[in-house]
Design a protein around this motif. Structure first.
Motif, PDB file in Angstrom:
ATOM      1  N   GLY A 195       0.631  -1.376  -0.372  1.00 48.90           N
ATOM      2  CA  GLY A 195       0.310   0.250  -0.324  1.00 48.90           C
ATOM      3  C   GLY A 195       1.194   0.770  -0.370  1.00 48.90           C
ATOM      4  N   ARG A 196       2.133   1.310   0.214  1.00 51.82           N
ATOM      5  CA  ARG A 196       3.084   2.279   0.466  1.00 51.82           C
ATOM      6  C   ARG A 196       3.626   2.584  -0.632  1.00 51.82           C
ATOM      7  NH1 ARG A 196       3.755   0.773   6.653  1.00 51.82           N
ATOM      8  NH2 ARG A 196       5.512  -0.878   5.990  1.00 51.82           N
ATOM      9  N   LEU A 197       3.849   1.374  -0.522  1.00 59.11           N
ATOM     10  CA  LEU A 197       4.360   0.946  -2.271  1.00 59.11           C
ATOM     11  C   LEU A 197       3.470   1.895  -3.968  1.00 59.11           C
ATOM     12  CD1 LEU A 197       6.928  -1.730  -2.923  1.00 59.11           C
ATOM     13  CD2 LEU A 197       7.086   0.177  -2.320  1.00 59.11           C
ATOM     14  N   ARG A 198       2.328   2.243  -3.869  1.00 57.09           N
ATOM     15  CA  ARG A 198       1.831   2.030  -4.104  1.00 57.09           C
ATOM     16  C   ARG A 198       1.327   3.598  -4.606  1.00 57.09           C
ATOM     17  NH1 ARG A 198      -2.013  -2.344  -3.425  1.00 57.09           N
ATOM     18  NH2 ARG A 198      -2.980  -1.214  -2.024  1.00 57.09           N
ATOM     19  N   ASP A 199       1.528   4.067  -3.515  1.00 58.04           N
ATOM     20  CA  ASP A 199       1.035   5.526  -2.837  1.00 58.04           C
ATOM     21  C   ASP A 199       1.446   6.111  -3.781  1.00 58.04           C
ATOM     22  OD1 ASP A 199      -0.977   5.390  -1.396  1.00 58.04           O
ATOM     23  OD2 ASP A 199      -0.115   5.668   0.153  1.00 58.04           O
ATOM     24  N   THR A 200       2.953   5.363  -3.779  1.00 61.22           N
ATOM     25  CA  THR A 200       4.015   6.903  -5.204  1.00 61.22           C
ATOM     26  C   THR A 200       4.390   5.911  -6.520  1.00 61.22           C
ATOM     27  OG1 THR A 200       6.067   4.609  -4.518  1.00 61.22           O
ATOM     28  CG2 THR A 200       6.001   6.137  -2.907  1.00 61.22           C
ATOM     29  N   VAL A 201       3.374   5.321  -6.814  1.00 58.98           N
ATOM     30  CA  VAL A 201       3.206   5.063  -8.186  1.00 58.98           C
ATOM     31  C   VAL A 201       2.825   6.108  -8.928  1.00 58.98           C
ATOM     32  CG1 VAL A 201       2.841   2.678 -10.088  1.00 58.98           C
ATOM     33  CG2 VAL A 201       3.380   2.792  -7.861  1.00 58.98           C
ATOM     34  N   GLU A 222     -16.333   0.652 -21.112  1.00 56.43           N
ATOM     35  CA  GLU A 222     -16.509   0.498 -19.725  1.00 56.43           C
ATOM     36  C   GLU A 222     -15.133  -0.054 -18.975  1.00 56.43           C
ATOM     37  OE1 GLU A 222     -20.006   0.207 -17.629  1.00 56.43           O
ATOM     38  OE2 GLU A 222     -21.502   1.564 -18.747  1.00 56.43           O
ATOM     39  N   HIS A 223     -14.283   0.753 -18.310  1.00 59.44           N
ATOM     40  CA  HIS A 223     -13.039   0.297 -17.245  1.00 59.44           C
ATOM     41  C   HIS A 223     -13.033   0.896 -16.060  1.00 59.44           C
ATOM     42  CE1 HIS A 223     -11.472   3.887 -19.672  1.00 59.44           C
ATOM     43  NE2 HIS A 223     -10.437   3.979 -18.835  1.00 59.44           N
ATOM     44  N   SER A 224     -12.046   0.294 -15.538  1.00 64.83           N
ATOM     45  CA  SER A 224     -11.431   1.156 -14.195  1.00 64.83           C
ATOM     46  C   SER A 224      -9.737   1.234 -14.324  1.00 64.83           C
ATOM     47  CB  SER A 224     -11.801   0.012 -13.501  1.00 64.83           C
ATOM     48  OG  SER A 224     -12.864   0.215 -12.556  1.00 64.83           O
ATOM     49  N   VAL A 225      -9.599   2.114 -14.030  1.00 65.43           N
ATOM     50  CA  VAL A 225      -8.107   2.200 -13.763  1.00 65.43           C
ATOM     51  C   VAL A 225      -6.792   2.294 -12.364  1.00 65.43           C
ATOM     52  CG1 VAL A 225      -5.707   4.645 -14.017  1.00 65.43           C
ATOM     53  CG2 VAL A 225      -8.466   4.427 -16.159  1.00 65.43           C
ATOM     54  N   GLU A 226      -6.381   1.432 -12.479  1.00 69.90           N
ATOM     55  CA  GLU A 226      -5.268   1.123 -11.012  1.00 69.90           C
ATOM     56  C   GLU A 226      -6.414  -0.073 -10.798  1.00 69.90           C
ATOM     57  OE1 GLU A 226      -2.125   1.124 -11.157  1.00 69.90           O
ATOM     58  OE2 GLU A 226      -1.611   2.479 -12.286  1.00 69.90           O
ATOM     59  N   PHE A 227      -7.387  -0.716 -11.171  1.00 72.62           N
ATOM     60  CA  PHE A 227      -7.938  -1.776 -10.784  1.00 72.62           C
ATOM     61  C   PHE A 227      -7.014  -3.067  -9.525  1.00 72.62           C
ATOM     62  CE2 PHE A 227     -10.505  -5.774 -10.484  1.00 72.62           C
ATOM     63  CZ  PHE A 227     -11.805  -5.419 -10.083  1.00 72.62           C
ATOM     64  N   ARG A 228      -7.534  -3.016  -8.585  1.00 72.44           N
ATOM     65  CA  ARG A 228      -6.777  -4.358  -8.126  1.00 72.44           C
ATOM     66  C   ARG A 228      -7.288  -6.102  -7.969  1.00 72.44           C
ATOM     67  NH1 ARG A 228      -4.751  -3.623  -1.515  1.00 72.44           N
ATOM     68  NH2 ARG A 228      -7.081  -4.726  -1.280  1.00 72.44           N
ATOM     69  N   PRO A 229      -7.267  -6.677  -8.789  1.00 65.20           N
ATOM     70  CA  PRO A 229      -7.673  -7.887  -8.686  1.00 65.20           C
ATOM     71  C   PRO A 229      -8.328  -8.098  -7.200  1.00 65.20           C
ATOM     72  CG  PRO A 229      -6.463  -8.441 -10.321  1.00 65.20           C
ATOM     73  CD  PRO A 229      -6.073  -6.569  -9.232  1.00 65.20           C
ATOM     74  N   GLU A 230      -9.424  -9.844  -6.905  1.00 67.56           N
ATOM     75  CA  GLU A 230      -9.512 -10.576  -5.944  1.00 67.56           C
ATOM     76  C   GLU A 230      -8.426 -11.129  -5.548  1.00 67.56           C
ATOM     77  OE1 GLU A 230     -12.754 -12.966  -3.709  1.00 67.56           O
ATOM     78  OE2 GLU A 230     -13.335 -12.353  -5.170  1.00 67.56           O
ATOM     79  N   GLY A 231      -7.267 -11.391  -4.728  1.00 67.50           N
ATOM     80  CA  GLY A 231      -6.605 -12.475  -4.783  1.00 67.50           C
ATOM     81  C   GLY A 231      -5.238 -11.590  -4.852  1.00 67.50           C
ATOM     82  N   SER A 232      -5.432 -10.791  -4.864  1.00 69.94           N
ATOM     83  CA  SER A 232      -4.105 -10.051  -5.610  1.00 69.94           C
ATOM     84  C   SER A 232      -3.685  -8.455  -4.411  1.00 69.94           C
ATOM     85  CB  SER A 232      -3.397  -9.654  -7.381  1.00 69.94           C
ATOM     86  OG  SER A 232      -2.661  -8.646  -7.728  1.00 69.94           O
ATOM     87  N   TYR A 233      -2.338  -8.083  -4.503  1.00 75.20           N
ATOM     88  CA  TYR A 233      -2.335  -7.010  -3.841  1.00 75.20           C
ATOM     89  C   TYR A 233      -1.452  -6.155  -4.588  1.00 75.20           C
ATOM     90  CZ  TYR A 233       2.498  -8.851  -4.047  1.00 75.20           C
ATOM     91  OH  TYR A 233       3.618  -9.451  -4.613  1.00 75.20           O
ATOM     92  N   ARG A 234      -1.229  -6.337  -5.960  1.00 77.05           N
ATOM     93  CA  ARG A 234      -0.650  -5.563  -7.407  1.00 77.05           C
ATOM     94  C   ARG A 234      -2.459  -5.153  -7.777  1.00 77.05           C
ATOM     95  NH1 ARG A 234       4.791  -5.537  -7.676  1.00 77.05           N
ATOM     96  NH2 ARG A 234       5.748  -6.582  -6.590  1.00 77.05           N
ATOM     97  N   SER A 235      -2.236  -3.845  -8.063  1.00 74.44           N
ATOM     98  CA  SER A 235      -2.829  -3.708  -9.595  1.00 74.44           C
ATOM     99  C   SER A 235      -2.667  -3.564 -10.703  1.00 74.44           C
ATOM    100  CB  SER A 235      -3.170  -1.875  -8.924  1.00 74.44           C
ATOM    101  OG  SER A 235      -2.228  -1.344  -8.992  1.00 74.44           O
ATOM    102  N   VAL A 236      -3.638  -3.834 -11.907  1.00 74.19           N
ATOM    103  CA  VAL A 236      -3.917  -3.672 -12.902  1.00 74.19           C
ATOM    104  C   VAL A 236      -3.944  -2.616 -13.940  1.00 74.19           C
ATOM    105  CG1 VAL A 236      -4.394  -6.172 -13.617  1.00 74.19           C
ATOM    106  CG2 VAL A 236      -5.622  -4.183 -13.636  1.00 74.19           C
TER     107      VAL A 236
END
Length: 530
Positions: free
Chosen positions: A379-385, A404-418
């Motif tokens: 979460g702290r690293l994501r704040d810098t991206v 329709e789409h979402s930006v910087e979406f985090r899939p269930e089961g992953s802590y990284r966003s797409v």
């Protein structure tokens, strides 16, 4: 003029040096270049540091005489200041960098390596330490001048000089300089490939790390350096082992033979699986051997960050096992109990390794406390991206096409966003700019980094279909919005035609939740005999 004896033994009385320096300080303006060089060289040999006022006075005196420094005195001076753990003041750094640029063509191999090594030591410590843009530009220009200077034959470089030049160049410069110096880097790593099995462990580690840091892809060098490391695995320090595994994971994992057409060629692994397995077994041996010993016992001095880097490297290379992961978590717990500091990137990498293992079907549970720390760190690293301009262009084209789409979406089961997601269809659109590819071309193309391929493999294991928007393909499209919309819609149609699961949505594996996990071994496995 006060002259200090250059050959003072390492164990000499430091108080004597301090008294001589106190006498010399008022007269530093009368010292010539050689005398000034002798002062900092003697301090470095005695493993002592100049006081801040002494260093400031020395830099001012040297700055007034930089035009009279020869290559040897300049390189030795910069190196001696750096190796003593000191940094050239910001006010003096531009003049020293300019002098290195001026003298670079006259430097021999040792002077080139020492000049850059001294500058590298002036960098702030730690990944979070701030860097001033002007200071960075000065050092980058000096490093680029050294790498572009007229070189002697490659064979003239000693092992240490070759490795130091590569490592320091990677630390002092950034992506544009790596692109501009492609020919010089290729020559340097070609020489490393030729003599890989002659290199000591430290040089093997530094060359691998330099290649990964610059994302410069030299398939032969990567293959032979890892092979040489596997051959001397018992002699690698912990840091060497961590660096080599994480470097091999970062760089492209597969490459085609020369002359094959893109998309039709048969690709081969860049690193032989047996060599990775040898490094994995050495890591496991050390982790198991350390059980029951105090942290830092003789024979193994692990760090939490090093363990995480190594396990992450194996996972990205698809060479990790549940046994290694269990042994690593046990070692991390012992280090934590011993008061070892936590590191955000280490926790993120261990969690990444855990997900990669799960994607391959291994049943490995991450301790809840460790998983919680990894999520907080991510979460702290994501704040810098930030969101790149290319990312915004693709999102705008989708919006214009009414997708329709979402930006910087985090899939269930992953802590990284797409980057961009169509959650209802479980389609992940990853916008891959230049930093997802090797900086140089091999066989006429830029190859995707191993870390990027691992990301797509993990998304596929989570049941997502992955659409890659490659910056090279995107830039070739006409600039008008309609052309970009048509291209994106055609790519989406092709992805929708594929069944979900597998890397890139090719259907090669069912989604992770639908697969039977493979049980992991017991936490405490029997260590092999020494």
């Amino acid at each position: 003029m006060v002259t200090l004896h250059e050959e003072a033994p390492r164990g000499a009385d430091r108080a004597c040096f301090a008294r001589l320096l106190a006498l010399a300080r008022p007269r530093l303006g009368s010292f010539d270049a050689f005398g000034l060089c002798v002062i900092v060289r003697t301090a470095a040999r005695l493993a002592t540091r100049l006081g801040s006022e002494d260093l400031q006075a020395w830099c001012e005196a040297a700055g007034r005489r930089l035009d009279s420094f020869n290559p040897q005195d300049l390189a030795n001076s910069v190196f001696s200041v750096g190796v003593a753990g000191q940094r050239l003041p910001d006010a003096s750094l531009p003049a020293f960098c300019a002098a290195i640029r001026r003298l670079a063509p006259r430097m021999n191999t040792q002077e080139q390596a020492n000049a850059l090594l001294g500058l590298a030591y002036t960098l702030p410590r730690g990944t979070a330490a701030p860097r001033r843009p002007g200071k960075q530009r000065d050092m980058e220009a000096a490093a680029e001048a050294v790498l572009r200077a007229r070189w002697p034959p490659r064979s003239a470089f000693k092992h240490q000089e070759l490795a130091n030049l590569a490592w320091t160049f990677s630390k002092l410069t950034g992506f544009p300089a790596w692109e501009r110096c492609e020919a010089q880097l290729w020559e340097l790593f070609s020489e490393a490939a030729d003599r890989a099995f002659q290199l000591p462990p430290q040089e093997l580690s530094n060359l691998c790390l330099a290649m990964a840091t610059t994302t410069f892809f030299h398939p032969q060098a990567l293959s032979t350096l890892v092979a040489a490391a596997a051959a001397c695995a018992p002699h690698l320090d912990e840091q060497h082992l961590d660096n080599i595994l994480s470097s091999a994971a970062t760089l492209p994992h597969r490459v085609s033979e020369a002359g094959a057409a893109a998309g039709t060629e048969e690709q081969r692994p860049c690193v032989h699986p047996e060599h990775v397995a040898a490094l994995r077994e050495e890591l496991l041996h050390r982790l198991l051997l350390q059980e029951g010993r105090p942290s830092g016992a003789k024979g193994y001095a692990p760090t939490a960050a090093g363990i995480c880097h190594a396990v992450w490297g194996l996972a990205v290379l698809q060479a990790c096992t549940a046994e290694v992961c269990h042994a690593a978590m046990a070692a991390l717990q012992r280090l934590r109990e011993a008061g070892s500091p936590d590191e955000d990137m280490g926790h993120v990498q261990l969690h990444d390794a855990h997900l990669q293992l799960a994607a391959e079907g291994w049943q490995v549970e991450l301790p809840p406390a460790l998983e919680a720390r990894a999520r907080r760190a991510m979460g702290r690293l994501r704040d810098t991206v930030g969101v790149s301009e290319l990312h915004r262009e693709v999102s705008a084209a989708l919006q214009a096409a009414r997708v329709e789409h979402s930006v910087e979406f985090r899939p269930e089961g992953s802590y990284r966003s797409v980057d961009i997601a169509l959650p209802a269809e479980r389609i992940a659109i990853e916008v891959d700019g230049p930093y997802h590819f090797a900086v140089n071309q091999v066989h006429g193309r830029h190859w995707r980094l191993g870390t990027t391929s691992a990301r797509d493999r993990l998304l596929g294991a989570l049941g997502w279909r992955v659409l890659i928007v490659d910056w090279q393909a995107w830039r070739k499209l006409p600039q008008e919005s309609a052309a970009r919309q048509r291209w994106l819609l055609a790519q989406l149609a092709a992805v929708r035609a594929c069944s979900a699961g597998g890397s890139g949505g090719d259907g090669s594996k069912p989604p992770l939740a639908e697969r039977q996990p493979r049980p992991g071994p017991p936490l405490h496995a029997q260590a092999r005999q020494q």
